[in-house]
Design a protein around this motif. Sequence first.
Motif, PDB file in Angstrom:
ATOM      1  N   ASP A 142       0.861  -1.175   0.000  1.00  0.00           N
ATOM      2  CA  ASP A 142       0.000   0.000   0.000  1.00  0.00           C
ATOM      3  C   ASP A 142       0.903   1.232   0.000  1.00  0.00           C
ATOM      4  O   ASP A 142       1.695   1.435   0.922  1.00  0.00           O
ATOM      5  CB  ASP A 142      -0.882  -0.029   1.252  1.00  0.00           C
ATOM      6  CG  ASP A 142      -1.815   1.163   1.368  1.00  0.00           C
ATOM      7  OD1 ASP A 142      -1.688   2.116   0.570  1.00  0.00           O
ATOM      8  OD2 ASP A 142      -2.683   1.144   2.257  1.00  0.00           O
ATOM      9  N   ALA A 143       0.773   2.048  -1.029  1.00  0.00           N
ATOM     10  CA  ALA A 143       1.667   3.197  -1.161  1.00  0.00           C
ATOM     11  C   ALA A 143       1.509   4.176  -0.002  1.00  0.00           C
ATOM     12  O   ALA A 143       2.492   4.775   0.447  1.00  0.00           O
ATOM     13  CB  ALA A 143       1.408   3.913  -2.489  1.00  0.00           C
ATOM     14  N   PHE A 144       0.292   4.360   0.497  1.00  0.00           N
ATOM     15  CA  PHE A 144       0.096   5.342   1.566  1.00  0.00           C
ATOM     16  C   PHE A 144       0.794   4.906   2.848  1.00  0.00           C
ATOM     17  O   PHE A 144       1.556   5.671   3.452  1.00  0.00           O
ATOM     18  CB  PHE A 144      -1.388   5.581   1.842  1.00  0.00           C
ATOM     19  CG  PHE A 144      -1.616   6.584   2.948  1.00  0.00           C
ATOM     20  CD1 PHE A 144      -1.654   7.942   2.658  1.00  0.00           C
ATOM     21  CD2 PHE A 144      -1.771   6.179   4.261  1.00  0.00           C
ATOM     22  CE1 PHE A 144      -1.835   8.880   3.665  1.00  0.00           C
ATOM     23  CE2 PHE A 144      -1.953   7.106   5.276  1.00  0.00           C
ATOM     24  CZ  PHE A 144      -1.987   8.457   4.978  1.00  0.00           C
ATOM     25  N   THR A 145       0.559   3.684   3.285  1.00  0.00           N
ATOM     26  CA  THR A 145       1.128   3.225   4.555  1.00  0.00           C
ATOM     27  C   THR A 145       2.584   2.804   4.415  1.00  0.00           C
ATOM     28  O   THR A 145       3.327   2.791   5.398  1.00  0.00           O
ATOM     29  CB  THR A 145       0.333   2.042   5.110  1.00  0.00           C
ATOM     30  OG1 THR A 145       0.442   0.919   4.219  1.00  0.00           O
ATOM     31  CG2 THR A 145      -1.132   2.414   5.294  1.00  0.00           C
ATOM     32  N   GLY A 146       3.000   2.412   3.197  1.00  0.00           N
ATOM     33  CA  GLY A 146       4.326   1.870   3.010  1.00  0.00           C
ATOM     34  C   GLY A 146       4.461   0.452   3.524  1.00  0.00           C
ATOM     35  O   GLY A 146       5.575  -0.057   3.680  1.00  0.00           O
ATOM     36  N   ARG A 147       3.341  -0.220   3.753  1.00  0.00           N
ATOM     37  CA  ARG A 147       3.329  -1.569   4.315  1.00  0.00           C
ATOM     38  C   ARG A 147       2.547  -2.519   3.397  1.00  0.00           C
ATOM     39  O   ARG A 147       1.821  -2.062   2.501  1.00  0.00           O
ATOM     40  CB  ARG A 147       2.679  -1.570   5.706  1.00  0.00           C
ATOM     41  CG  ARG A 147       3.415  -0.718   6.727  1.00  0.00           C
ATOM     42  CD  ARG A 147       2.766  -0.797   8.094  1.00  0.00           C
ATOM     43  NE  ARG A 147       2.720  -2.168   8.577  1.00  0.00           N
ATOM     44  CZ  ARG A 147       3.727  -2.797   9.174  1.00  0.00           C
ATOM     45  NH1 ARG A 147       4.881  -2.161   9.360  1.00  0.00           N
ATOM     46  NH2 ARG A 147       3.607  -4.032   9.590  1.00  0.00           N
ATOM     47  N   PRO A 148       2.665  -3.827   3.615  1.00  0.00           N
ATOM     48  CA  PRO A 148       1.841  -4.757   2.840  1.00  0.00           C
ATOM     49  C   PRO A 148       0.355  -4.458   2.995  1.00  0.00           C
ATOM     50  O   PRO A 148      -0.100  -4.042   4.077  1.00  0.00           O
ATOM     51  CB  PRO A 148       2.197  -6.124   3.443  1.00  0.00           C
ATOM     52  CG  PRO A 148       3.592  -5.955   3.949  1.00  0.00           C
ATOM     53  CD  PRO A 148       3.648  -4.544   4.476  1.00  0.00           C
ATOM     54  N   VAL A 149      -0.403  -4.654   1.929  1.00  0.00           N
ATOM     55  CA  VAL A 149      -1.858  -4.447   1.987  1.00  0.00           C
ATOM     56  C   VAL A 149      -2.440  -5.407   3.030  1.00  0.00           C
ATOM     57  O   VAL A 149      -2.114  -6.589   3.033  1.00  0.00           O
ATOM     58  CB  VAL A 149      -2.496  -4.707   0.611  1.00  0.00           C
ATOM     59  CG1 VAL A 149      -4.016  -4.569   0.687  1.00  0.00           C
ATOM     60  CG2 VAL A 149      -1.923  -3.742  -0.426  1.00  0.00           C
ATOM     61  N   PRO A 150      -3.288  -4.935   3.940  1.00  0.00           N
ATOM     62  CA  PRO A 150      -3.851  -5.817   4.961  1.00  0.00           C
ATOM     63  C   PRO A 150      -4.618  -6.975   4.344  1.00  0.00           C
ATOM     64  O   PRO A 150      -5.178  -6.884   3.258  1.00  0.00           O
ATOM     65  CB  PRO A 150      -4.800  -4.890   5.742  1.00  0.00           C
ATOM     66  CG  PRO A 150      -4.277  -3.519   5.495  1.00  0.00           C
ATOM     67  CD  PRO A 150      -3.733  -3.537   4.095  1.00  0.00           C
ATOM     68  N   TYR A 151      -4.654  -8.078   5.045  1.00  0.00           N
ATOM     69  CA  TYR A 151      -5.315  -9.298   4.592  1.00  0.00           C
ATOM     70  C   TYR A 151      -5.943  -9.940   5.817  1.00  0.00           C
ATOM     71  O   TYR A 151      -5.865  -9.422   6.913  1.00  0.00           O
ATOM     72  CB  TYR A 151      -4.292 -10.274   3.987  1.00  0.00           C
ATOM     73  CG  TYR A 151      -3.174 -10.572   4.946  1.00  0.00           C
ATOM     74  CD1 TYR A 151      -3.326 -11.535   5.945  1.00  0.00           C
ATOM     75  CD2 TYR A 151      -1.999  -9.834   4.915  1.00  0.00           C
ATOM     76  CE1 TYR A 151      -2.328 -11.749   6.868  1.00  0.00           C
ATOM     77  CE2 TYR A 151      -1.002 -10.056   5.840  1.00  0.00           C
ATOM     78  CZ  TYR A 151      -1.165 -11.015   6.816  1.00  0.00           C
ATOM     79  OH  TYR A 151      -0.185 -11.224   7.732  1.00  0.00           O
ATOM     80  N   GLY A 152      -6.519 -11.131   5.637  1.00  0.00           N
ATOM     81  CA  GLY A 152      -6.886 -11.926   6.797  1.00  0.00           C
ATOM     82  C   GLY A 152      -8.316 -12.380   6.814  1.00  0.00           C
ATOM     83  O   GLY A 152      -8.971 -12.521   5.788  1.00  0.00           O
ATOM     84  N   ASP A 153      -8.801 -12.604   8.043  1.00  0.00           N
ATOM     85  CA  ASP A 153     -10.114 -13.156   8.316  1.00  0.00           C
ATOM     86  C   ASP A 153     -11.138 -12.054   8.130  1.00  0.00           C
ATOM     87  O   ASP A 153     -11.320 -11.211   8.981  1.00  0.00           O
ATOM     88  CB  ASP A 153     -10.133 -13.688   9.745  1.00  0.00           C
ATOM     89  CG  ASP A 153     -11.430 -14.391  10.100  1.00  0.00           C
ATOM     90  OD1 ASP A 153     -12.311 -14.472   9.245  1.00  0.00           O
ATOM     91  OD2 ASP A 153     -11.541 -14.863  11.244  1.00  0.00           O
ATOM     92  N   HIS A 154     -11.810 -12.064   6.989  1.00  0.00           N
ATOM     93  CA  HIS A 154     -12.667 -10.936   6.631  1.00  0.00           C
ATOM     94  C   HIS A 154     -13.929 -10.917   7.473  1.00  0.00           C
ATOM     95  O   HIS A 154     -14.594 -11.924   7.668  1.00  0.00           O
ATOM     96  CB  HIS A 154     -13.044 -10.998   5.161  1.00  0.00           C
ATOM     97  CG  HIS A 154     -11.840 -11.063   4.276  1.00  0.00           C
ATOM     98  ND1 HIS A 154     -10.902 -10.056   4.212  1.00  0.00           N
ATOM     99  CD2 HIS A 154     -11.403 -12.026   3.422  1.00  0.00           C
ATOM    100  CE1 HIS A 154      -9.960 -10.384   3.369  1.00  0.00           C
ATOM    101  NE2 HIS A 154     -10.236 -11.566   2.872  1.00  0.00           N
TER     102      HIS A 154
END
Length: 303
Positions: free
Chosen positions: A283-295
């Motif tokens: 994610d360009a804004f956070t500079g971190r991997p795009v969140p994922y997981g148990d939706h």
Amino acid sequence: MRNSTVRLLCVVTALAAAAATGCGEERRPHGTTRVGDGERPGGTQERARRVAEAWDGSTAADVYRRGFYPMADVVETPENAFRNGADKEAYLTRNFGLRGELPASDRDEGEVAWADGRSLTLPMMDARETLAKLDRDSGGGPELVVTGARLGTMKLVTSRGPATVPAWLFTLDGYDTPLKRVALDPSEKPESPIGPAADSPSNEQWPLQQFVRTSRDGRSVTVLAGHGSCDKGPAADVLETDGSVVLSGWIRDPSDGDCTADLRFTEVTVKLAEPVGDRVLLDAFTGRPVPYGDHAGGMPDEG
């Protein structure tokens, strides 16, 4: 389910994985694709390049590629679910009841086994801890009744490709097949080598809510993105390199008029020049991997 001003999305995700890419290879942008209508804001690609340069070949990227990071829902519903609207509502709100005993586990660790022969051993949750991950609703309303459980496995798509992972198979009242939930927590995410773009989002730089899915061939990625009530919805640009796929979220045609303060979520699909493979989805804004997981349960914005 806790009261909220937003509606969340429950999806089953899938990721097509490709061969591993060496961390030390030369960074080579493959191009960009804009998704959505309206005039694209300036600055998104410059920020994306800085994020890609920080991650590609970094210790964080190496740690990420060696960890266990689900890229699909860690819950698998029973076959032909659900039998009625009340059960569906119970699942979407994650309201579960227990009628019976849950077995103890004689194992403290579980193994993630990837299709290419690699494996990783991680701490494993017992049945009660795993059910607590499912049961998020402290209020009333319809509930799914758990009558027992047994330890088994499930197939799961991860950032390193498809894997077989330990899972608790919960027996539900009224269903012939179990509801499965992964018995492992994801690996701890590495510290990002770059900070966020700003202290708060703007229409030109907006953080992404979560990863949703990729196409079967891995050449498109769908994410959930937030936006307001007086705009034309979110959009995303993409910058691809050998080591990363950087998504830049932004808001299309925002209005300066009077708007309600609620935050809405909409799916955004971005086409890629090459399959995502084991490249880090950022994610360009956070500079971190795009969140994922148990939706969590709910429905996306239909606007």
